[in-house]
Write a protein that holds these residues in place. Structure first.
Motif, PDB file in Angstrom:
ATOM      1  N   ILE A 197     -11.866   3.098  20.804  1.00 43.29           N
ATOM      2  CA  ILE A 197     -10.569   2.602  21.272  1.00 43.29           C
ATOM      3  C   ILE A 197     -10.338   1.222  20.673  1.00 43.29           C
ATOM      4  CG2 ILE A 197      -9.215   1.853  23.269  1.00 43.29           C
ATOM      5  CD1 ILE A 197     -10.791   3.827  24.972  1.00 43.29           C
ATOM      6  N   ILE A 198      -9.159   0.998  20.103  1.00 39.39           N
ATOM      7  CA  ILE A 198      -8.791  -0.337  19.664  1.00 39.39           C
ATOM      8  C   ILE A 198      -7.824  -0.931  20.685  1.00 39.39           C
ATOM      9  CG2 ILE A 198      -6.945   0.547  18.135  1.00 39.39           C
ATOM     10  CD1 ILE A 198      -7.574  -1.937  16.340  1.00 39.39           C
ATOM     11  N   ASP A 199      -8.139  -2.125  21.155  1.00 39.11           N
ATOM     12  CA  ASP A 199      -7.293  -2.783  22.140  1.00 39.11           C
ATOM     13  C   ASP A 199      -5.968  -3.161  21.492  1.00 39.11           C
ATOM     14  OD1 ASP A 199      -6.194  -5.167  23.730  1.00 39.11           O
ATOM     15  OD2 ASP A 199      -7.886  -4.540  24.986  1.00 39.11           O
ATOM     16  N   VAL A 200      -4.880  -2.874  22.187  1.00 36.21           N
ATOM     17  CA  VAL A 200      -3.551  -3.136  21.634  1.00 36.21           C
ATOM     18  C   VAL A 200      -3.386  -4.608  21.273  1.00 36.21           C
ATOM     19  CG1 VAL A 200      -2.509  -3.463  23.929  1.00 36.21           C
ATOM     20  CG2 VAL A 200      -1.070  -2.782  21.989  1.00 36.21           C
ATOM     21  N   ARG A 201      -4.029  -5.498  22.027  1.00 36.88           N
ATOM     22  CA  ARG A 201      -3.911  -6.931  21.752  1.00 36.88           C
ATOM     23  C   ARG A 201      -4.685  -7.323  20.501  1.00 36.88           C
ATOM     24  NH1 ARG A 201      -5.723  -7.853  27.861  1.00 36.88           N
ATOM     25  NH2 ARG A 201      -7.090  -6.179  27.075  1.00 36.88           N
ATOM     26  N   ASP A 202      -5.835  -6.691  20.270  1.00 39.28           N
ATOM     27  CA  ASP A 202      -6.594  -6.966  19.054  1.00 39.28           C
ATOM     28  C   ASP A 202      -5.844  -6.465  17.827  1.00 39.28           C
ATOM     29  OD1 ASP A 202      -8.595  -8.022  20.645  1.00 39.28           O
ATOM     30  OD2 ASP A 202      -9.769  -6.167  20.659  1.00 39.28           O
ATOM     31  N   LEU A 203      -5.266  -5.273  17.934  1.00 38.75           N
ATOM     32  CA  LEU A 203      -4.489  -4.726  16.822  1.00 38.75           C
ATOM     33  C   LEU A 203      -3.282  -5.602  16.534  1.00 38.75           C
ATOM     34  CD1 LEU A 203      -3.847  -2.566  14.744  1.00 38.75           C
ATOM     35  CD2 LEU A 203      -2.840  -1.173  16.574  1.00 38.75           C
ATOM     36  N   ALA A 204      -2.565  -6.022  17.582  1.00 37.36           N
ATOM     37  CA  ALA A 204      -1.384  -6.856  17.399  1.00 37.36           C
ATOM     38  C   ALA A 204      -1.737  -8.187  16.745  1.00 37.36           C
ATOM     39  CB  ALA A 204      -0.703  -7.095  18.748  1.00 37.36           C
ATOM     40  N   ALA A 205      -2.807  -8.807  17.210  1.00 34.47           N
ATOM     41  CA  ALA A 205      -3.207 -10.102  16.647  1.00 34.47           C
ATOM     42  C   ALA A 205      -3.550  -9.976  15.168  1.00 34.47           C
ATOM     43  CB  ALA A 205      -4.395 -10.669  17.426  1.00 34.47           C
ATOM     44  N   TRP A 206      -4.243  -8.892  14.810  1.00 37.48           N
ATOM     45  CA  TRP A 206      -4.609  -8.684  13.404  1.00 37.48           C
ATOM     46  C   TRP A 206      -3.374  -8.416  12.551  1.00 37.48           C
ATOM     47  CZ3 TRP A 206      -4.833  -3.988  10.377  1.00 37.48           C
ATOM     48  CH2 TRP A 206      -5.460  -4.161   9.133  1.00 37.48           C
ATOM     49  N   LEU A 207      -2.462  -7.613  13.053  1.00 38.78           N
ATOM     50  CA  LEU A 207      -1.243  -7.319  12.293  1.00 38.78           C
ATOM     51  C   LEU A 207      -0.436  -8.591  12.041  1.00 38.78           C
ATOM     52  CD1 LEU A 207      -0.135  -4.042  14.098  1.00 38.78           C
ATOM     53  CD2 LEU A 207      -0.998  -4.221  11.748  1.00 38.78           C
ATOM     54  N   VAL A 208      -0.344  -9.465  13.033  1.00 38.24           N
ATOM     55  CA  VAL A 208       0.394 -10.716  12.861  1.00 38.24           C
ATOM     56  C   VAL A 208      -0.301 -11.597  11.815  1.00 38.24           C
ATOM     57  CG1 VAL A 208       1.116 -12.856  13.989  1.00 38.24           C
ATOM     58  CG2 VAL A 208       1.424 -10.661  15.162  1.00 38.24           C
ATOM     59  N   ARG A 209      -1.627 -11.698  11.884  1.00 41.72           N
ATOM     60  CA  ARG A 209      -2.349 -12.504  10.894  1.00 41.72           C
ATOM     61  C   ARG A 209      -2.158 -11.935   9.487  1.00 41.72           C
ATOM     62  NH1 ARG A 209      -6.434 -12.416  14.929  1.00 41.72           N
ATOM     63  NH2 ARG A 209      -7.654 -10.865  13.753  1.00 41.72           N
ATOM     64  N   CYS A 210      -2.206 -10.617   9.368  1.00 41.97           N
ATOM     65  CA  CYS A 210      -2.013  -9.988   8.056  1.00 41.97           C
ATOM     66  C   CYS A 210      -0.600 -10.218   7.533  1.00 41.97           C
ATOM     67  CB  CYS A 210      -2.298  -8.489   8.145  1.00 41.97           C
ATOM     68  SG  CYS A 210      -4.046  -8.074   8.297  1.00 41.97           S
ATOM     69  N   ALA A 211       0.374 -10.133   8.409  1.00 37.25           N
ATOM     70  CA  ALA A 211       1.758 -10.379   7.991  1.00 37.25           C
ATOM     71  C   ALA A 211       1.920 -11.809   7.499  1.00 37.25           C
ATOM     72  CB  ALA A 211       2.710 -10.099   9.149  1.00 37.25           C
ATOM     73  N   ASP A 212       1.332 -12.752   8.219  1.00 38.65           N
ATOM     74  CA  ASP A 212       1.442 -14.165   7.855  1.00 38.65           C
ATOM     75  C   ASP A 212       0.739 -14.437   6.530  1.00 38.65           C
ATOM     76  OD1 ASP A 212       2.155 -16.850   8.185  1.00 38.65           O
ATOM     77  OD2 ASP A 212       0.288 -17.313   9.245  1.00 38.65           O
ATOM     78  N   ALA A 213      -0.387 -13.775   6.285  1.00 38.41           N
ATOM     79  CA  ALA A 213      -1.170 -13.993   5.068  1.00 38.41           C
ATOM     80  C   ALA A 213      -0.713 -13.102   3.919  1.00 38.41           C
ATOM     81  CB  ALA A 213      -2.646 -13.742   5.349  1.00 38.41           C
ATOM     82  N   ARG A 214       0.269 -12.230   4.162  1.00 40.98           N
ATOM     83  CA  ARG A 214       0.749 -11.252   3.183  1.00 40.98           C
ATOM     84  C   ARG A 214      -0.404 -10.370   2.696  1.00 40.98           C
ATOM     85  NH1 ARG A 214       3.806 -14.360   5.117  1.00 40.98           N
ATOM     86  NH2 ARG A 214       5.586 -15.399   4.135  1.00 40.98           N
ATOM     87  N   THR A 215      -1.266  -9.972   3.612  1.00 43.61           N
ATOM     88  CA  THR A 215      -2.372  -9.083   3.266  1.00 43.61           C
ATOM     89  C   THR A 215      -1.816  -7.725   2.855  1.00 43.61           C
ATOM     90  OG1 THR A 215      -3.788 -10.193   4.868  1.00 43.61           O
ATOM     91  CG2 THR A 215      -4.501  -8.026   4.112  1.00 43.61           C
ATOM     92  N   SER A 216      -2.322  -7.177   1.788  1.00 41.46           N
ATOM     93  CA  SER A 216      -1.858  -5.869   1.321  1.00 41.46           C
ATOM     94  C   SER A 216      -3.025  -4.888   1.306  1.00 41.46           C
ATOM     95  CB  SER A 216      -1.251  -5.976  -0.075  1.00 41.46           C
ATOM     96  OG  SER A 216      -2.204  -6.459  -1.001  1.00 41.46           O
ATOM     97  N   GLY A 217      -2.689  -3.607   1.324  1.00 38.76           N
ATOM     98  CA  GLY A 217      -3.715  -2.573   1.271  1.00 38.76           C
ATOM     99  C   GLY A 217      -3.512  -1.531   2.344  1.00 38.76           C
ATOM    100  N   VAL A 218      -4.407  -0.554   2.360  1.00 42.74           N
ATOM    101  CA  VAL A 218      -4.403   0.526   3.342  1.00 42.74           C
ATOM    102  C   VAL A 218      -5.684   0.416   4.154  1.00 42.74           C
ATOM    103  CG1 VAL A 218      -4.338   3.014   3.710  1.00 42.74           C
ATOM    104  CG2 VAL A 218      -3.038   1.996   1.825  1.00 42.74           C
ATOM    105  N   PHE A 219      -5.559   0.377   5.486  1.00 45.60           N
ATOM    106  CA  PHE A 219      -6.708   0.122   6.341  1.00 45.60           C
ATOM    107  C   PHE A 219      -6.727   1.057   7.545  1.00 45.60           C
ATOM    108  CE2 PHE A 219      -5.473  -3.881   4.349  1.00 45.60           C
ATOM    109  CZ  PHE A 219      -6.679  -4.384   3.864  1.00 45.60           C
ATOM    110  N   ASP A 220      -7.926   1.524   7.896  1.00 46.62           N
ATOM    111  CA  ASP A 220      -8.128   2.178   9.185  1.00 46.62           C
ATOM    112  C   ASP A 220      -8.307   1.079  10.230  1.00 46.62           C
ATOM    113  OD1 ASP A 220      -8.066   4.769   8.167  1.00 46.62           O
ATOM    114  OD2 ASP A 220     -10.234   4.805   7.802  1.00 46.62           O
ATOM    115  N   ALA A 221      -7.331   0.911  11.097  1.00 39.80           N
ATOM    116  CA  ALA A 221      -7.377  -0.116  12.139  1.00 39.80           C
ATOM    117  C   ALA A 221      -7.866   0.536  13.425  1.00 39.80           C
ATOM    118  CB  ALA A 221      -6.000  -0.736  12.334  1.00 39.80           C
TER     119      ALA A 221
END
Length: 335
Positions: A197-221
């Motif tokens: 199980i991935i916690d919705v808050r952990d997923l959200a925090a990572w997505l925001v950091r990736c958006a801010d850093a312009r991280t690209s790629g395909v990932f199993d979250a």
């Protein structure tokens, strides 16, 4: 960062918007508002993406977005968003799903598993083609923004507060409210089934950091690799359960009408089909290398259980066995 969230009122979109505001970003949500309001501090643009002008206000020539985040499952919606927003957005983050994979029998797998064929059409008629629809959505994002300006997050089972499906909250809730003699609880006899199980808050925090850093790629979250037995033990710990755990075989449960995974009269998180045994076993190593972190699963289950406890009559539980059914089944097993 100026972030546009397409959605923002349901579980994950709302968590992303709230996290982005907490991190000091300028956040706008485009949503109809059917699932509720947007979080405090967010600019809300009311819009229906199925309408021809649904994106007009956020795609105007004077708009500029550092990143866009989309969770849609409808290929037509995603294609329209990509076309409208590519000229005014630097980066596109799309939340996909592990259901896009064509093979779920592999254990400890990664993003290299082959995909299902993309859905041919604009609308996903029902959940039987959910994976195919998300494949089509992914393709639209990659075609429109390119691999260097996009991130595809193939989310695993998302849990925690706000989990309306009940999959992450039902087990700790049931262990806190057992109906069997002496506090007995019925479980599937498959403790080694890979499940995370991935916690919705952990997923959200990572997505925001990736958006801010312009991280690209395909990932199993996904969550940290675990098993059904491990999750049930964590759920018992959260609930303080000391009664008996009564396992039943897949054949016996099927004979007595118990459903798998989710929904009415089910034992959640359980999958008996060997062709799906690897569904919950993706390692998530690439996402963790890109900064994804996971809190202890006990925290996720505790907060999911609190959400279950607070359900109102207008928000009925959509998962697990009814008290009457579980009591009857436990009686058949001598409990």
């Amino acid at each position: 960062m100026r972030l546009l969230v397409l959605g923002g009122t349901a579980m994950l979109g709302r968590a992303v918007a709230a996290q982005a505001v907490a991190d000091g970003h300028d956040v706008t949500c485009l949503a109809r508002g059917v699932a509720g309001d947007v979080p405090d501090g967010v600019r809300w643009v009311r819009g229906d993406r199925d309408e021809p002008d649904g994106l007009a206000e956020v795609s105007a020539a004077d708009s500029r977005w550092d990143a866009v985040l989309d969770v849609s499952r409808q290929p037509g919606q995603v294609r329209s968003a990509v076309v409208a927003l590519e000229p005014v957005a630097s980066h596109f983050v799309f939340v996909s799903t592990g259901n896009v994979y064509a093979d779920h029998s592999r254990l400890a797998s990664d993003e290299s598993v082959p995909l299902l064929p993309a859905l041919d059409g604009e609308v996903m008629a029902d959940m039987t083609v959910y994976g195919e629809a998300k494949v089509a959505c992914e393709a639209a994002v990659l075609d429109g923004f390119g691999a260097d300006r996009s991130l595809i997050a193939r989310a695993g089972l998302i849990g925690g507060p706000g989990d309306a499906s009940g999959r992450s909250g039902w087990w700790p809730w049931r262990f806190a409210h057992p109906v069997g003699s002496g506090g007995a609880v019925l479980t599937p006899d498959d403790p080694g089934l890979p499940m995370a199980i991935i916690d919705v808050r952990d997923l959200a925090a990572w997505l925001v950091r990736c958006a801010d850093a312009r991280t690209s790629g395909v990932f199993d979250a996904v969550g940290e690799p675990d098993t059904l037995g491990g999750l049930l033990s964590a759920a018992r710990e959260v609930a303080g359960h000391e009664g008996a755990v009564v396992p039943a075989s897949a054949a016996w449960l099927a004979e007595h009408g118990v459903q798998e995974w989710m929904g009415d009269e089910s034992l959640p998180l359980w999958i008996s089909d060997p062709d799906w045994r690897g569904f919950g076993s993706h390692t998530g190593a690439a996402a963790r290398a890109a900064g994804l972190t996971n809190r202890p699963v006990t925290d996720t289950l505790r907060d999911a259980a609190a959400y279950e406890e607070g359900r109102q009559a207008t928000d009925p539980r959509r998962c697990g066995l009814s008290d009457e059914t579980e009591r009857k089944l436990l009686g058949l097993l001598g409990h």
